[in-house]
Design a protein around this motif. Structure first.
Motif, PDB file in Angstrom:
ATOM      1  N   LEU A   5       0.836  -1.182   0.000  1.00 22.57           N
ATOM      2  CA  LEU A   5       0.000   0.000   0.000  1.00 22.57           C
ATOM      3  C   LEU A   5       0.878   1.242   0.000  1.00 22.57           C
ATOM      4  CD1 LEU A   5      -2.684  -0.922   2.703  1.00 22.57           C
ATOM      5  CD2 LEU A   5      -3.029  -0.804   0.229  1.00 22.57           C
ATOM      6  N   ARG A   6       0.405   2.267  -0.718  1.00 18.21           N
ATOM      7  CA  ARG A   6       1.127   3.550  -0.704  1.00 18.21           C
ATOM      8  C   ARG A   6       0.337   4.495   0.195  1.00 18.21           C
ATOM      9  NH1 ARG A   6       2.356   6.734  -4.599  1.00 18.21           N
ATOM     10  NH2 ARG A   6       4.546   6.944  -3.997  1.00 18.21           N
ATOM     11  N   PHE A  51      -2.034   7.787  -4.254  1.00 15.83           N
ATOM     12  CA  PHE A  51      -1.843   7.024  -3.032  1.00 15.83           C
ATOM     13  C   PHE A  51      -3.084   6.175  -2.792  1.00 15.83           C
ATOM     14  CE2 PHE A  51       0.879  10.706  -2.713  1.00 15.83           C
ATOM     15  CZ  PHE A  51       2.071  10.188  -2.216  1.00 15.83           C
ATOM     16  N   ASP A  52      -2.874   5.106  -2.002  1.00 14.84           N
ATOM     17  CA  ASP A  52      -4.003   4.245  -1.664  1.00 14.84           C
ATOM     18  C   ASP A  52      -4.745   4.736  -0.432  1.00 14.84           C
ATOM     19  OD1 ASP A  52      -3.537   2.286  -3.722  1.00 14.84           O
ATOM     20  OD2 ASP A  52      -1.793   1.648  -2.548  1.00 14.84           O
ATOM     21  N   LEU A  53      -4.063   5.489   0.437  1.00 13.19           N
ATOM     22  CA  LEU A  53      -4.658   5.917   1.699  1.00 13.19           C
ATOM     23  C   LEU A  53      -3.945   7.169   2.177  1.00 13.19           C
ATOM     24  CD1 LEU A  53      -6.646   5.152   4.041  1.00 13.19           C
ATOM     25  CD2 LEU A  53      -4.696   4.003   5.117  1.00 13.19           C
ATOM     26  N   ILE A  54      -4.699   8.067   2.814  1.00 14.57           N
ATOM     27  CA  ILE A  54      -4.128   9.306   3.359  1.00 14.57           C
ATOM     28  C   ILE A  54      -4.433   9.339   4.849  1.00 14.57           C
ATOM     29  CG2 ILE A  54      -4.128  11.831   3.266  1.00 14.57           C
ATOM     30  CD1 ILE A  54      -5.220  11.582   0.392  1.00 14.57           C
ATOM     31  N   LEU A  55      -3.380   9.476   5.679  1.00 16.79           N
ATOM     32  CA  LEU A  55      -3.529   9.701   7.115  1.00 16.79           C
ATOM     33  C   LEU A  55      -3.250  11.175   7.361  1.00 16.79           C
ATOM     34  CD1 LEU A  55      -1.694   6.552   8.525  1.00 16.79           C
ATOM     35  CD2 LEU A  55      -4.148   6.951   8.378  1.00 16.79           C
ATOM     36  N   ARG A 116      -8.393  -1.486   6.187  1.00 16.84           N
ATOM     37  CA  ARG A 116      -9.206  -2.344   5.322  1.00 16.84           C
ATOM     38  C   ARG A 116     -10.652  -1.834   5.222  1.00 16.84           C
ATOM     39  NH1 ARG A 116      -6.890  -8.252   7.327  1.00 16.84           N
ATOM     40  NH2 ARG A 116      -5.040  -8.253   5.961  1.00 16.84           N
ATOM     41  N   HIS A 117     -11.168  -1.330   6.328  1.00 16.66           N
ATOM     42  CA  HIS A 117     -12.552  -0.841   6.323  1.00 16.66           C
ATOM     43  C   HIS A 117     -12.711   0.364   5.399  1.00 16.66           C
ATOM     44  CE1 HIS A 117     -16.435   0.601   7.672  1.00 16.66           C
ATOM     45  NE2 HIS A 117     -15.877   1.769   8.012  1.00 16.66           N
ATOM     46  N   LEU A 121     -14.824   0.576   2.006  1.00 19.25           N
ATOM     47  CA  LEU A 121     -15.890   1.567   1.947  1.00 19.25           C
ATOM     48  C   LEU A 121     -15.720   2.490   0.747  1.00 19.25           C
ATOM     49  CD1 LEU A 121     -18.384   2.659   3.477  1.00 19.25           C
ATOM     50  CD2 LEU A 121     -16.827   4.200   4.693  1.00 19.25           C
ATOM     51  N   LYS A 122     -14.464   2.876   0.492  1.00 19.00           N
ATOM     52  CA  LYS A 122     -14.216   3.783  -0.631  1.00 19.00           C
ATOM     53  C   LYS A 122     -14.474   3.095  -1.960  1.00 19.00           C
ATOM     54  CE  LYS A 122     -13.145   8.068  -1.199  1.00 19.00           C
ATOM     55  NZ  LYS A 122     -13.911   9.105  -0.502  1.00 19.00           N
TER      56      LYS A 122
END
Length: 632
Positions: A5-6, A51-55, A116-117, A121-122
């Protein structure tokens, strides 16, 4: 092994990125972490790569979640917050964030579950968005509008096409009662449609009200919505705007009605025997079909200096159009007769106060146009208030043109008949004189000269035969058959006298048939045909007998006969045989007359099986009882 994951970590806390990376590694979820301290730096990174996810730690920037989500709409955003910032984290969920994590409680298991959630969801959100977009595109492309109503009749969904039909925004339609868009007069029928649509498909044609107040005709089809599960969820309504179709149907109906009226007027005109009958019949038919009470017809004289009244029907008592219009430059006839323009008056009393006592409310004067020339006018009056619609004005103008064509045909027909009568009269007189002189000349000559005089007389007789056939054809075409008792013996004897030099044997019978005076043309043509093709020594036998209510007449000759291949064709118009001259009309006229009387005619061999020994023409006529005291 799946690709790592990025993750983009935007936080002012130096320990956040290592914490996240270490937690994911412990959970066995491979990840590549990119970290930026400032929101602006993170936004730049999002513009350069995906990106796959942003924190995100929004810090002191309350709008950071919305800006990041707008920059990467398909990427889930998870807020990093401390226990003291939970209110801000929850607020970010309303502005683009998908979830949040509390730093003090982050564990590898919680982090993996959260990642994962939000990813699942996205993905579901993106898929749902695509489906929604697809259905909206389908809805836009549909010719029908679509509504979904809840059990109370409130609109819970409206397609884009429905918004176009009603002229409202989708948001204005949704949440409103369906009946609020129905024309008040059709509300009871709309309620019935929805009630039926709760348990089966139902259709109805209703009037709907647009946002601009206009009424449209719509065809509605209602069906129950169950959602694939027990229970009733609502009604789906398909709406098709049929206003254009209704307009076209009404236009076609009006056009058919116009064509019917024109056709009836034309039929009346074509069935007329003379000009006065034509115009009176047309006026009467027009008044009947167009709901006018009275009218008149004028025709221009040949010098086009005045117009004569030739027909008048149903005009009010004490009121009459002038018998003759002398001043064609006075209104309205300067426009009607001078320029071919129809004149309509819907307030007659105001336009013509001198006729106040006549009780006329409306008036129309229509030019009668033949080709490019105005030849007269049709006037129509109404005692009731009458508004001339555009369709009615067009119809009346069409009637004027059709009547003009009929008048022109009648005039041409009368003119042609005049010249034909003149020619027939003068040619018959000349033929009579020529036959007389040729006969006298033949009596004074001998040898070849006598034969030449005989041929001259025969040629003149042929001319007389042609004139006779033309006159017969005219009478057949122009005169209606009025059959009556005719003495067959009298007709046969009178025709035989026309052929004094021919060997004709006739067996007289006092027999009566149903025919008219044109029956003599049948005998003239059959005997003349035998003489023409039989040669100088031909003999003719005429007999008759009664068979089952009909009279069978035979005209047999000893000439060269008719080959079998020609027998079925000898009665055709303009059919000639051999080298003999003529127009081939005689036998055609014979068949026309016999069939007109209700009989039939045919040709056989005089001696069966021997065509060369002469022909036998036979015809039948309806028999009649003898008429006492009559000879023909």
């Amino acid at each position: 092994m799946p690709d790592p994951l990025r993750l983009l970590v935007i936080t002012g806390s130096p320990g956040d990125a290592p914490l996240v990376g270490e937690a994911l590694r412990k959970a066995g979820l491979p990840a590549e972490t990119i970290s930026h301290r400032l929101v602006a730096e993170g936004l730049d990174a999002l513009r350069r790569e995906s990106f796959d996810l942003i924190l995100l730690d929004p810090g002191r920037e309350p709008g950071a979640a919305a800006r990041v989500s707008e920059e990467a709409p398909g990427t889930p955003v998870v807020i990093l917050a401390s226990r003291d910032d939970l209110d801000a984290a929850v607020g970010a969920l309303w502005h683009g964030a998908d979830d949040y994590l509390v730093r003090e409680t982050i564990s590898p298991e919680l982090l993996v579950c959260t990642v994962r959630h939000v990813l699942a969801l996205k993905r579901a959100e993106v898929a749902l968005g695509r489906v929604e977009h697809l259905w909206r595109e389908i809805g836009r492309s549909l010719h029908e509008g679509v509504l979904v109503l809840d059990p109370g009749g409130t609109t819970i969904f409206a397609g884009a096409r429905m918004a176009e039909i009603l002229g409202y925004a989708v948001s204005r339609i949704q949440g409103a009662s369906f009946l609020s868009f129905v024309d008040p007069g059709d509300v009871p029928r709309a309620k019935t449609l929805i009630e039926q649509g709760e348990w089966r498909r139902a259709e109805a044609e209703l009037r709907l009200r647009r946002s601009d107040g206009a009424t449209i005709d719509a065809l509605l089809a209602a069906s129950p919505v169950t959602g694939g599960s027990p229970g009733y969820l609502g009604v789906a309504v398909g709406v098709m705007d049929v206003t254009g179709q209704k307009i076209a149907e009404e236009k076609g109906r009006r056009r058919n009605a116009q064509l019917y009226v024109i056709n009836q007027v034309v039929r009346t005109a074509t069935s007329s025997a003379g000009m006065d009958e034509l115009l009176a019949g047309v006026l009467e038919k027009a008044l009947e079909l167009l709901d006018f009470e009275g009218g008149s017809v004028y025709l221009l004289d040949p010098g086009r200096s005045r117009a004569e009244l030739v027909a008048e029907i149903g005009l009010p008592k004490g009121f009459s159009f002038r018998r003759r219009i002398v001043d064609l430059n006075a209104p309205p006839y300067d426009a009607v007769l001078g320029q071919g323009m129809a004149h309509f008056v819907e307030d007659y009393l105001h336009a013509y106060p001198q006729d106040a006592g006549a009780g006329i409310q409306a008036f129309a004067s229509i030019p009668i146009i033949a080709g490019e020339r105005v030849v007269g006018a049709v006037n129509l009056v109404s005692r009731k208030v009458h508004v001339f619609s555009p369709d009615e004005r067009d119809l009346l103008a069409s009637i004027g043109r059709e009547v003009g064509s009929a008048v022109e045909r009648m005039r041409l027909h009368e003119q042609a008949n005049f010249y034909l009568d003149l020619m027939t009269h003068d040619i018959n007189n000349a033929n009579t004189v020529a036959i007389g002189y040729a006969t006298l000349l033949a009596e004074t000559l001998s040898g070849p000269e006598k034969d030449l005089a005989g041929k001259l007389a025969a040629a003149v007789r042929q001319s007389a035969e042609i004139i006779g056939n033309v006159s017969t054809i005219r009478r057949i075409a122009e005169e209606a058959l009025v059959p009556g008792p005719v003495n067959l013996d009298h007709i046969a004897r009178s025709v035989i006298c026309f052929f004094p030099d021919v060997d004709i044997r006739y067996l007289p019978e006092d027999r009566w048939v149903s025919a008219d005076d044109l029956l003599s043309a049948v005998f003239v043509n059959l005997i003349g045909n035998a003489v023409k093709f039989g040669g100088p020594g031909v003999s003719v036998l005429i007999t008759s007998r009664e068979e089952g209510g009909t009279a069978l007449v035979s005209v047999e000759d000893t000439g060269p006969g008719i080959p079998d291949a020609e027998k079925t064709r000898v009665f055709e118009k303009f059919r000639k045989s051999g080298r003999k001259s003529g127009k081939g009309l005689g036998l055609h006229i014979t068949r026309t007359l016999v069939e007109r009387y209700g009989g039939r005619v045919w040709v056989e061999d005089r001696v069966p099986g021997h065509p060369e020994r002469g022909a036998a023409f036979r015809f039948t006529l309806p028999a009649c009882p003898p008429v006492t005291g009559r000879s023909g």
